[in-house]
Design an enzyme around this catalytic site. Sequence first.
Site, PDB file in Angstrom:
ATOM      1  N   LYS A 189      71.599  15.766 -49.587  1.00  0.00           N
ATOM      2  CA  LYS A 189      71.331  16.091 -48.181  1.00  0.00           C
ATOM      3  C   LYS A 189      71.300  14.752 -47.458  1.00  0.00           C
ATOM      4  O   LYS A 189      70.275  14.082 -47.399  1.00  0.00           O
ATOM      5  CB  LYS A 189      69.987  16.819 -48.045  1.00  0.00           C
ATOM      6  N   GLU A 264      61.590   6.248 -52.591  1.00  0.00           N
ATOM      7  CA  GLU A 264      61.678   4.889 -52.064  1.00  0.00           C
ATOM      8  C   GLU A 264      61.400   4.973 -50.586  1.00  0.00           C
ATOM      9  O   GLU A 264      62.174   5.531 -49.819  1.00  0.00           O
ATOM     10  CB  GLU A 264      63.044   4.300 -52.342  1.00  0.00           C
ATOM     11  N   CYS A 298      65.195  -1.092 -45.680  1.00  0.00           N
ATOM     12  CA  CYS A 298      63.843  -0.773 -46.153  1.00  0.00           C
ATOM     13  C   CYS A 298      63.070  -2.022 -46.570  1.00  0.00           C
ATOM     14  O   CYS A 298      61.870  -2.099 -46.367  1.00  0.00           O
ATOM     15  CB  CYS A 298      63.900   0.238 -47.292  1.00  0.00           C
ATOM     16  N   GLU A 398      56.335  -0.023 -39.828  1.00  0.00           N
ATOM     17  CA  GLU A 398      57.763  -0.262 -40.037  1.00  0.00           C
ATOM     18  C   GLU A 398      58.500   0.003 -38.724  1.00  0.00           C
ATOM     19  O   GLU A 398      58.413   1.090 -38.163  1.00  0.00           O
ATOM     20  CB  GLU A 398      58.281   0.670 -41.135  1.00  0.00           C
TER      21      GLU A 398
HETATM   22  P1  NAI Z   1      63.143  10.286 -42.378  1.00  0.00           P
HETATM   23  O1  NAI Z   1      62.383   9.724 -43.524  1.00  0.00           O
HETATM   24  O2  NAI Z   1      62.550  11.456 -41.687  1.00  0.00           O
HETATM   25  O3  NAI Z   1      64.631  10.665 -42.853  1.00  0.00           O
HETATM   26  C1  NAI Z   1      65.169  10.374 -44.128  1.00  0.00           C
HETATM   27  C2  NAI Z   1      65.860  11.591 -44.700  1.00  0.00           C
HETATM   28  O4  NAI Z   1      64.893  12.621 -44.935  1.00  0.00           O
HETATM   29  C3  NAI Z   1      66.920  12.224 -43.807  1.00  0.00           C
HETATM   30  O5  NAI Z   1      67.984  12.719 -44.606  1.00  0.00           O
HETATM   31  C4  NAI Z   1      66.173  13.385 -43.179  1.00  0.00           C
HETATM   32  O6  NAI Z   1      67.045  14.425 -42.775  1.00  0.00           O
HETATM   33  C5  NAI Z   1      65.293  13.838 -44.325  1.00  0.00           C
HETATM   34  N1  NAI Z   1      64.083  14.581 -43.933  1.00  0.00           N
HETATM   35  C6  NAI Z   1      63.355  14.485 -42.788  1.00  0.00           C
HETATM   36  N2  NAI Z   1      62.310  15.323 -42.814  1.00  0.00           N
HETATM   37  C7  NAI Z   1      62.357  15.973 -43.995  1.00  0.00           C
HETATM   38  C8  NAI Z   1      61.539  16.966 -44.622  1.00  0.00           C
HETATM   39  N3  NAI Z   1      60.449  17.455 -44.023  1.00  0.00           N
HETATM   40  N4  NAI Z   1      61.877  17.390 -45.864  1.00  0.00           N
HETATM   41  C9  NAI Z   1      62.952  16.902 -46.484  1.00  0.00           C
HETATM   42  N5  NAI Z   1      63.772  15.982 -45.954  1.00  0.00           N
HETATM   43  C10 NAI Z   1      63.479  15.502 -44.718  1.00  0.00           C
HETATM   44  O7  NAI Z   1      63.390   9.097 -41.337  1.00  0.00           O
HETATM   45  P2  NAI Z   1      63.854   9.142 -39.782  1.00  0.00           P
HETATM   46  O8  NAI Z   1      63.057  10.141 -39.024  1.00  0.00           O
HETATM   47  O9  NAI Z   1      65.331   9.279 -39.761  1.00  0.00           O
HETATM   48  O10 NAI Z   1      63.469   7.666 -39.291  1.00  0.00           O
HETATM   49  C11 NAI Z   1      62.198   7.384 -38.756  1.00  0.00           C
HETATM   50  C12 NAI Z   1      61.629   6.090 -39.320  1.00  0.00           C
HETATM   51  O11 NAI Z   1      61.516   6.183 -40.724  1.00  0.00           O
HETATM   52  C13 NAI Z   1      62.476   4.854 -39.102  1.00  0.00           C
HETATM   53  O12 NAI Z   1      62.236   4.271 -37.879  1.00  0.00           O
HETATM   54  C14 NAI Z   1      62.032   3.959 -40.229  1.00  0.00           C
HETATM   55  O13 NAI Z   1      60.876   3.262 -39.881  1.00  0.00           O
HETATM   56  C15 NAI Z   1      61.700   4.939 -41.332  1.00  0.00           C
HETATM   57  N6  NAI Z   1      62.791   5.000 -42.303  1.00  0.00           N
HETATM   58  C16 NAI Z   1      62.684   4.215 -43.386  1.00  0.00           C
HETATM   59  C17 NAI Z   1      63.697   4.183 -44.302  1.00  0.00           C
HETATM   60  C18 NAI Z   1      63.577   3.288 -45.479  1.00  0.00           C
HETATM   61  O14 NAI Z   1      64.522   3.225 -46.266  1.00  0.00           O
HETATM   62  N7  NAI Z   1      62.483   2.603 -45.647  1.00  0.00           N
HETATM   63  C19 NAI Z   1      64.930   4.941 -44.126  1.00  0.00           C
HETATM   64  C20 NAI Z   1      64.943   5.781 -42.954  1.00  0.00           C
HETATM   65  C21 NAI Z   1      63.900   5.783 -42.078  1.00  0.00           C
END
Ligand code: NAI
Length: 495
Positions: A189, A264, A298, A398
């Site tokens: 996904k 992660e 990250c 972050e």
């Molecule tokens: P997110 O963690 O919500 O998204 C990552 C993945 O998880 C996407 O594929 C999303 O569709 C999926 N996802 C979201 N909610 C979910 C749920 N309830 N159950 C299962 N899957 C779910 O991150 P988002 O909202 O895109 O970004 C927001 C903040 O998160 C960013 O500003 C950043 O600070 C942080 N982030 C950190 C990452 C890292 O690698 N450390 C990567 C992406 C975001």
Amino acid sequence: MNNPTKTQYPTFVTRGSTGHFIDGGWQEAVAGRRMDTRNPSTGGILTTLARGDAADVDRAVLSARRAFDGPWSRFTPHERQALLHKVHDFIDQNYDELALLESLDMGVPLSRAQGFKQNILKCILFFASQTMNCAGQTIPNSLGGKYTTLTLKAPVGVVGGIIPWNGPLISQWWVLGAALATGCTVVMKPAEDASLTVLRTAEFLCEAGLPEGVVNVVTGLGTEAGAALAAHPDVDRIAFTGSTDTGREIIRASATNIKRLQLELGGKSPDIVFADADLDRAVPGAAMGVFSNSGQVCFAGTRLFVERTIQHEFVERMVDFGRSLKVGDPLDPNTDLGPLISQKQMERVLDYVSVGDDEGADLVLGGNRMTGDVANGYFVEPTIFNNVSNTMTIAREEIFGPVISIIPFDTAGEALALANDTVYGLGGAVWTRDISTMNTMMHGIKAGTVWVNCYGLIDPSVGFGGYKQSGYGWKGGPQHVDAFLYQKSICINSD
Ligand code: NAI
Ligand code: MG
């Protein structure tokens, strides 16, 4: 802005007819819904994607389960290895299209996406080598001579891969590689803002000879398709990369059937520069430790601790370096930094900049959305705050944008205490020529990876993971592969 016209886009984008990739072919969402995905450098709609929900996830998991129990289970480790080599050659030959797709979909400079090629190929070769390591042991026991005891390994089953938008072309391989090495099957996904290279890779894998159903992709929103995958009773393991808050949701959802997890999550990594460091290396190294990928990394070293005696010189040089970076059209070979992924992410980053200002940090570079010919894209200037304190919001949360917080320190002990004063623990770095300082920091920084006189290097054979709220489970290295396997003890009575 010098973007290609639509006709220069890969057919994969222009044909606009992709859906979910399930059982070796394209399928529309069961509910018939679609969603837009944008090119973040122009703000324009690139194409549309299927917007999946629980019904689509059901179909993909069923396909993955059938492949797991069926043809894929009959592949020997040698056949899986040969297949991974074939996949390697296939990706090698078709990489240019993937790099262009990644650049259009998420805004990464094309030159950077092209540079990932060797990393991805090395990653695939590493996982190919691991097919032979899915082995148990024969272990002497205390039961008596007539008993033979041994352990076997078996693939855990269907793996759900939920990945973010900041580099799906490469990050999907941490899931795909381990799954293909061990004999698991996959439902990916990808993030709603950057799904194209994951879809295209799944199609490539089938073209390279992977049986149908071994790798499936469901596109959609996190709260719909993602949440359904995380809670699905027939998914055995979730490999998740993303924010710590969503990580908590994944943990909760995994309770339904006690899924194996690899998480992660976020980071707020410390990067510590001592006065004796070689500043010719430390300045660009620390700057790109944040600005690379426009800060959407990250393990970005966003808390930059600088010894006070060199703070003035260091900040001046850092600002000069930041000014020298070319921010703009990702397809221009001279571009260093592209846009942020979305309007939402850009607004989030700009909000943090104003919070930094309000809390009293000194803004010494950038801080604004870019104007001029890139005004429609989601571009934010490389931004540096000086005299930040580790208690300020910009040093605690972050940001995931091109924002550096410089925090001065006086002693190594103080630097270490501040470095570890965070809920995260993904990466950390030290720049010094002193072996004793290096030793103290290398052992003292509470993070899954510590770089010394370099930043951000990851090798698939070594791997990386997190301390504290940066998650658990290891990406890369033999332990990554082992986590995709069940262990079984066998006791044989030979009497
Ligand atoms: P997110 O963690 O919500 O998204 C990552 C993945 O998880 C996407 O594929 C999303 O569709 C999926 N996802 C979201 N909610 C979910 C749920 N309830 N159950 C299962 N899957 C779910 O991150 P988002 O909202 O895109 O970004 C927001 C903040 O998160 C960013 O500003 C950043 O600070 C942080 N982030 C950190 C990452 C890292 O690698 N450390 C990567 C992406 C975001
Ligand atoms: Mg996009």
